[in-house]
Design a protein around this motif. Structure first.
Motif, short mmCIF file in Angstrom:
data_model
loop_
_atom_site.label_atom_id
_atom_site.label_comp_id
_atom_site.label_asym_id
_atom_site.label_seq_id
_atom_site.Cartn_x
_atom_site.Cartn_y
_atom_site.Cartn_z
N HIS A 1 0.83 -1.20 0.00
CA HIS A 1 0.00 0.00 0.00
C HIS A 1 0.86 1.26 0.00
O HIS A 1 0.61 2.20 -0.76
N HIS A 2 1.91 1.28 0.83
CA HIS A 2 2.74 2.47 0.94
C HIS A 2 3.73 2.61 -0.20
O HIS A 2 4.40 3.65 -0.31
N MET A 3 3.85 1.58 -1.04
CA MET A 3 4.64 1.72 -2.27
C MET A 3 3.74 2.05 -3.46
O MET A 3 4.20 2.07 -4.60
N GLY A 4 2.46 2.29 -3.21
CA GLY A 4 1.54 2.65 -4.27
C GLY A 4 1.04 1.46 -5.07
O GLY A 4 0.39 1.64 -6.10
N GLN A 5 1.32 0.25 -4.60
CA GLN A 5 0.90 -0.97 -5.30
C GLN A 5 -0.51 -1.33 -4.85
O GLN A 5 -0.73 -2.21 -4.02
N HIS A 6 -1.47 -0.63 -5.43
CA HIS A 6 -2.85 -0.66 -4.95
C HIS A 6 -3.47 -2.04 -5.04
O HIS A 6 -4.03 -2.56 -4.04
N ASP A 7 -3.43 -2.67 -6.20
CA ASP A 7 -4.13 -3.94 -6.38
C ASP A 7 -3.57 -5.06 -5.50
O ASP A 7 -4.34 -5.78 -4.85
N PRO A 8 -2.23 -5.24 -5.41
CA PRO A 8 -1.71 -6.26 -4.49
C PRO A 8 -2.08 -5.98 -3.04
O PRO A 8 -2.39 -6.90 -2.28
N ALA A 9 -2.06 -4.71 -2.64
CA ALA A 9 -2.41 -4.36 -1.26
C ALA A 9 -3.86 -4.71 -0.96
O ALA A 9 -4.18 -5.28 0.09
N MET A 10 -4.74 -4.40 -1.89
CA MET A 10 -6.16 -4.68 -1.69
C MET A 10 -6.43 -6.18 -1.67
O MET A 10 -7.29 -6.66 -0.91
N ALA A 11 -5.69 -6.93 -2.46
CA ALA A 11 -5.87 -8.38 -2.47
C ALA A 11 -5.48 -8.98 -1.12
O ALA A 11 -6.18 -9.87 -0.59
N LEU A 12 -4.38 -8.53 -0.56
CA LEU A 12 -3.95 -9.02 0.75
C LEU A 12 -4.96 -8.61 1.83
O LEU A 12 -5.31 -9.44 2.70
N ALA A 13 -5.41 -7.38 1.79
CA ALA A 13 -6.39 -6.92 2.77
C ALA A 13 -7.70 -7.69 2.64
O ALA A 13 -8.32 -8.06 3.65
N ARG A 14 -8.12 -7.95 1.42
CA ARG A 14 -9.38 -8.67 1.18
C ARG A 14 -9.33 -10.07 1.77
O ARG A 14 -10.31 -10.55 2.35
N ALA A 15 -8.18 -10.73 1.65
CA ALA A 15 -8.03 -12.07 2.22
C ALA A 15 -8.18 -12.03 3.74
O ALA A 15 -8.81 -12.92 4.34
N ASN A 16 -7.62 -11.02 4.37
CA ASN A 16 -7.75 -10.89 5.82
C ASN A 16 -9.19 -10.61 6.23
O ASN A 16 -9.70 -11.18 7.20
N ILE A 17 -9.84 -9.74 5.49
CA ILE A 17 -11.24 -9.42 5.80
C ILE A 17 -12.09 -10.68 5.69
O ILE A 17 -12.94 -10.95 6.56
N ASP A 18 -11.88 -11.47 4.65
CA ASP A 18 -12.65 -12.71 4.49
C ASP A 18 -12.39 -13.67 5.64
O ASP A 18 -13.32 -14.28 6.19
N ALA A 19 -11.10 -13.81 6.02
CA ALA A 19 -10.75 -14.75 7.09
C ALA A 19 -11.37 -14.33 8.42
O ALA A 19 -11.94 -15.15 9.15
N TRP A 20 -11.28 -13.05 8.75
CA TRP A 20 -11.79 -12.59 10.04
C TRP A 20 -13.31 -12.52 10.04
O TRP A 20 -13.94 -12.73 11.09
N THR A 21 -13.91 -12.24 8.91
CA THR A 21 -15.37 -12.21 8.84
C THR A 21 -15.96 -13.58 9.13
O THR A 21 -17.01 -13.71 9.77
N ARG A 22 -15.28 -14.63 8.67
CA ARG A 22 -15.76 -15.99 8.98
C ARG A 22 -15.78 -16.22 10.48
O ARG A 22 -16.70 -16.86 11.01
N GLU A 23 -14.79 -15.71 11.18
CA GLU A 23 -14.76 -15.86 12.63
C GLU A 23 -15.81 -14.98 13.31
O GLU A 23 -16.45 -15.39 14.27
N ILE A 24 -15.96 -13.77 12.80
CA ILE A 24 -16.97 -12.86 13.37
C ILE A 24 -18.36 -13.45 13.22
O ILE A 24 -19.17 -13.43 14.16
#
Length: 440
Positions: free
Chosen positions: A234-257
């Motif tokens: 994200h801080h290197m401006g690599q938007h799509d890879p950053a969002m993909a990593l964040a999306r995986a975390n959101i999916d994983a934690w949402t399953r627990e929530i």
């Protein structure tokens, strides 16, 4: 600040947000006094106010980024000290993040820099790849002084080799997907972000976190599918890879929530915590349920110090007055606005907490900054180490793996994560490199 974006430009949500941020700036210049690069370089364009003018001109014009804009934006540490100082509430973090993404889309960097940035983006967020890279760098470390030339490429290579550890700690099984059960009566259930680089460089931090939280009566869940928070990309401006990593975390934690539920998502690397707490903003324009899911994750994200305060951390022994210099990571004090809790917890455990001068200034780590801007990073490191040494403490405590790596490198000080010290005083092992004072 007046702006002149067209209606077509404002249809883009990132540009619309940047317009709002720009218009909140009143040019007061308070930010210049606390900006590390302005303090060192004295160039207005290397201050937040100067960068804001450059970013405004670039975005309004809709032109590709110029070398001048890239140079000065690249020198920004994203330490966010300016946001702590700003009386107008200018959200510089979101503005510079947008600028970096825009730069990556519109500017062609020299090929050595493109190669390095791509390598960092493909290696650092993935523990397996990063471990292999660190082993190779460790073997080559003795050759760093033989790297010829004064070019930026040569300086970056020497910086990377200097930061590489001579020995990596062994990988542990405690950080894989599993549930670590609470000891005694269960008081809560939390997820733990085990991270990426931290898992390789200092797995003891996660181990101490798990021991301490389970001892306090919390189930600690390491979820399947989680990984890097996305901050490095994200801080290197690599938007799509950053969002993909964040999306995986959101999916994983949402399953627990949605499953057994979570009382918190615990993060013990403050740089990661700042990013996860910003997921709600990052995904605000995504379709469907993603914005709400991301916002729910951000609302649950807590630094380990916040969780320890929430669940009433209590030591079982005293530190016998061991003096500790507390290093306030920028991402913790400026990004998350957490300033008192870590020091209060250390004091509760019996440590004598010493605070260095200029605590608001960055140590120069800042994610990949010490690799990309080695000259500035080295000056900031030297300044920070001198201030820490003047406290008289022989040990540094902090809450971010990047800072600990930066400060404990060659010629540095022993640096330990705050949670390792707190775990030690609650029944855990003594952290490596810490000498317990003798009681007369």
């Amino acid at each position: 600040m007046q702006t002149s974006f067209t209606p077509a430009q404002l249809a883009d949500p990132d540009t619309r947000e940047s317009n709002t941020i720009l218009r909140s700036c009143v040019h007061c210049g308070f930010c210049t006094a606390t900006c590390p690069t302005f303090v060192l370089l004295g160039d207005e364009l290397d201050s937040p106010r100067g960068r804001i003018y450059l970013i405004k001109d670039m975005l309004e014009g809709g032109r590709p980024a110029t070398e001048q804009v890239v140079r000065h934006v690249d020198r920004c540490l994203s330490c966010l000290s300016c946001m702590t100082t700003c009386p107008s509430g200018v959200n510089y973090m979101h503005l510079v993040d947008h600028a970096r993404s825009y730069i990556e889309r519109t500017y062609t960097r020299p090929w050595p820099e493109r190669l390095l940035r791509r390598a960092l983006g493909l290696l650092l967020p993935y523990p397996g790849r990063f471990r292999l890279a660190m082993r190779a760098a460790g073997l080559a470390r003795p050759l760093r002084r033989l790297v010829p030339g004064a070019s930026m490429t040569a300086k970056r290579l020497r910086a990377m080799l200097a930061l590489a550890p001579t020995r990596l700690p062994p990988a542990t099984t405690t950080q894989g997907p599993q549930i670590h059960k609470a000891e005694g009566e269960r008081r809560g259930r939390v997820a733990l972000l085990t991270g990426c680089a931290q898992k390789v460089l200092a797995p003891s931090i996660n181990e101490a976190t798990i021991r301490l939280l389970t001892r306090m009566g919390l189930d600690v869940v390491v979820t399947t599918g989680q990984g890097c928070c996305g901050a490095l990309n994200h801080h290197m401006g690599q938007h799509d890879p950053a969002m993909a990593l964040a999306r995986a975390n959101i999916d994983a934690w949402t399953r627990e929530i949605d499953g057994e539920g979570l009382d918190a998502i615990v993060i013990n690397a403050s740089g990661c915590g700042t990013t996860v707490k910003d997921y709600g903003f990052m995904f605000r324009a995504e379709p469907g349920e993603q914005p709400a899911r991301a916002a729910a994750v951000s609302a649950l994200a807590k630094d380990i110090s916040e969780v320890l305060v929430q669940f009433d951390y209590a030591p079982t022994r005293a530190a016998n007055g061991l003096e500790v210099a507390y290093h306030a990571a920028c991402s913790l004090q400026h990004g998350q606005k957490i300033t008192a809790a870590p020091k209060q917890l250390l004091a509760r455990a019996g440590f004598k907490v010493r605070e260095p001068a200029e605590p608001h200034l960055c140590c120069g780590s800042a994610g990949t900054y010490n690799l990309m801007q080695p000259d500035i990073a080295a000056q900031l490191r030297a300044r920070k180490l001198e201030n820490l040494r003047r406290t008289g403490a022989g040990l540094v405590a902090g809450g971010n793996i990047g800072c600990l790596t930066q400060l404990s490198g060659e010629g540095g000080l022993p640096a330990v994560h705050t949670v390792e010290l707190l775990d030690w005083m609650a029944g855990g092992p003594r952290p490596d490199g810490v000498v317990e004072p003798q009681v007369a």
